[in-house]
Design a protein around this motif. Sequence first.
Motif, mmCIF file in Angstrom:
data_model
loop_
_atom_site.group_PDB
_atom_site.id
_atom_site.type_symbol
_atom_site.label_atom_id
_atom_site.label_comp_id
_atom_site.label_asym_id
_atom_site.label_seq_id
_atom_site.Cartn_x
_atom_site.Cartn_y
_atom_site.Cartn_z
ATOM 1 N N SER A 1 -20.795 47.413 -34.985
ATOM 2 C CA SER A 1 -20.997 46.146 -35.670
ATOM 3 C C SER A 1 -21.534 45.110 -34.707
ATOM 4 C CB SER A 1 -19.671 45.653 -36.254
ATOM 5 O OG SER A 1 -19.805 44.349 -36.752
ATOM 6 N N PRO A 2 -22.684 44.470 -35.038
ATOM 7 C CA PRO A 2 -23.217 43.428 -34.152
ATOM 8 C C PRO A 2 -22.342 42.195 -34.180
ATOM 9 C CG PRO A 2 -24.517 43.560 -36.169
ATOM 10 C CD PRO A 2 -23.534 44.680 -36.224
ATOM 11 N N ARG A 3 -22.221 41.548 -33.061
ATOM 12 C CA ARG A 3 -21.421 40.323 -32.958
ATOM 13 C C ARG A 3 -22.310 39.164 -32.568
ATOM 14 N NH1 ARG A 3 -16.783 41.380 -35.619
ATOM 15 N NH2 ARG A 3 -15.925 43.377 -34.955
ATOM 16 N N GLN A 4 -22.153 38.057 -33.221
ATOM 17 C CA GLN A 4 -22.930 36.869 -32.885
ATOM 18 C C GLN A 4 -21.954 35.708 -32.803
ATOM 19 O OE1 GLN A 4 -26.686 36.534 -33.640
ATOM 20 N NE2 GLN A 4 -27.081 38.652 -34.168
ATOM 21 N N GLY A 5 -21.903 35.070 -31.627
ATOM 22 C CA GLY A 5 -20.948 33.995 -31.441
ATOM 23 C C GLY A 5 -21.282 32.775 -32.268
ATOM 24 N N ASN B 1 -18.667 36.330 -39.699
ATOM 25 C CA ASN B 1 -19.199 37.663 -39.962
ATOM 26 C C ASN B 1 -20.027 37.686 -41.239
ATOM 27 O OD1 ASN B 1 -18.083 38.729 -37.669
ATOM 28 N ND2 ASN B 1 -16.239 39.497 -38.686
ATOM 29 N N GLY B 2 -19.545 36.987 -42.270
ATOM 30 C CA GLY B 2 -20.263 36.967 -43.539
ATOM 31 C C GLY B 2 -21.619 36.312 -43.423
ATOM 32 N N ALA B 3 -21.685 35.186 -42.716
ATOM 33 C CA ALA B 3 -22.954 34.478 -42.544
ATOM 34 C C ALA B 3 -23.915 35.285 -41.689
ATOM 35 C CB ALA B 3 -22.707 33.110 -41.921
ATOM 36 N N ARG C 1 -27.546 36.684 -43.030
ATOM 37 C CA ARG C 1 -28.783 36.312 -42.340
ATOM 38 C C ARG C 1 -29.518 37.545 -41.828
ATOM 39 N NH1 ARG C 1 -29.595 35.781 -37.138
ATOM 40 N NH2 ARG C 1 -27.362 35.622 -36.666
ATOM 41 N N ASN C 2 -28.792 38.447 -41.176
ATOM 42 C CA ASN C 2 -29.431 39.632 -40.610
ATOM 43 C C ASN C 2 -30.006 40.538 -41.693
ATOM 44 O OD1 ASN C 2 -28.905 38.809 -38.017
ATOM 45 N ND2 ASN C 2 -27.209 40.211 -37.669
ATOM 46 N N GLU C 3 -29.268 40.714 -42.789
ATOM 47 C CA GLU C 3 -29.778 41.558 -43.866
ATOM 48 C C GLU C 3 -31.051 40.954 -44.464
ATOM 49 O OE1 GLU C 3 -26.849 42.441 -46.802
ATOM 50 O OE2 GLU C 3 -25.791 43.866 -45.513
ATOM 51 N N ARG C 4 -31.071 39.644 -44.628
ATOM 52 C CA ARG C 4 -32.264 38.991 -45.171
ATOM 53 C C ARG C 4 -33.451 39.204 -44.245
ATOM 54 N NH1 ARG C 4 -30.302 34.411 -45.401
ATOM 55 N NH2 ARG C 4 -31.156 33.498 -43.499
ATOM 56 N N GLU C 5 -33.248 39.023 -42.937
ATOM 57 C CA GLU C 5 -34.344 39.190 -41.983
ATOM 58 C C GLU C 5 -34.819 40.643 -41.934
ATOM 59 O OE1 GLU C 5 -32.852 37.653 -38.319
ATOM 60 O OE2 GLU C 5 -32.975 35.553 -38.956
ATOM 61 N N ILE C 6 -33.878 41.581 -42.011
ATOM 62 C CA ILE C 6 -34.248 42.994 -41.991
ATOM 63 C C ILE C 6 -35.047 43.367 -43.232
ATOM 64 C CG2 ILE C 6 -33.329 45.346 -42.123
ATOM 65 C CD1 ILE C 6 -30.943 44.273 -40.394
#
Length: 227
Positions: free
Chosen positions: A12-16, A20-22, A26-31
């Motif tokens: 699972s990617p982690r972004q500080g 997690n939901g946001a 965001r990542n799914e939209r960009e992908i």
Amino acid sequence: MTDVTETETLQSPRQGGESNGATRERNEREILEAAERVFAQYGYRGASVQAIAEEAGLPKSNVLYYMGNKRGLYVRLLERMMARWNALLDDISVEDDPADVLEAFIRSKMQLSRRHPEGSRLFAAEILGGAPFLQDYLRGELREWVQTRARVFEQWEERGLMDPVDPVWLIFLIWSATQHYADFEAQVLGITGKDEISDADVERITQFLTQVILKGCGVRPASATPG
């Protein structure tokens, strides 16, 4: 080499600083947006998860984590395109005005083809290839969706609100006519001598299709009703 094996472990990617939901949204939209461009340009066979990851500006592991594999991502894109196209007709009922429904559906489809031409071309390429990845969807969920909408159209006909036209062929006609200007843009530009299809062109096309389709169905637009 395949894009992902059954035994590959996905982290699972982690972004500080972001929930997690946001992060996931965001990542799914960009992908998905990147994948739409890559698949539309190279087709299913020519595209790769690595190319999609680079287009999205994300690690390949993120793409695999969120989407699973190339096939799953491709099918999700196609189904998302159909869901966008058909959302307007999801809640129609016999109590609705067929003129309002048909005009709004045509306008919505034209705008979606305008905003998402890669998705429209991607879907067209899949169908022209025999729909190898969409057979279950076409024969199941989408068939039921069309049949449900067709029953509403038939009820409008029974009430004298529409001429007796085949509702399934009508849905096919609206799909194909509104997608033509994205799928065959090169043809349209070449014949018309334009450099691009402008917003004004889209509006004129929308009005033309609305006039022809409603008249062919024996439906009078609300704006044409006296008083």
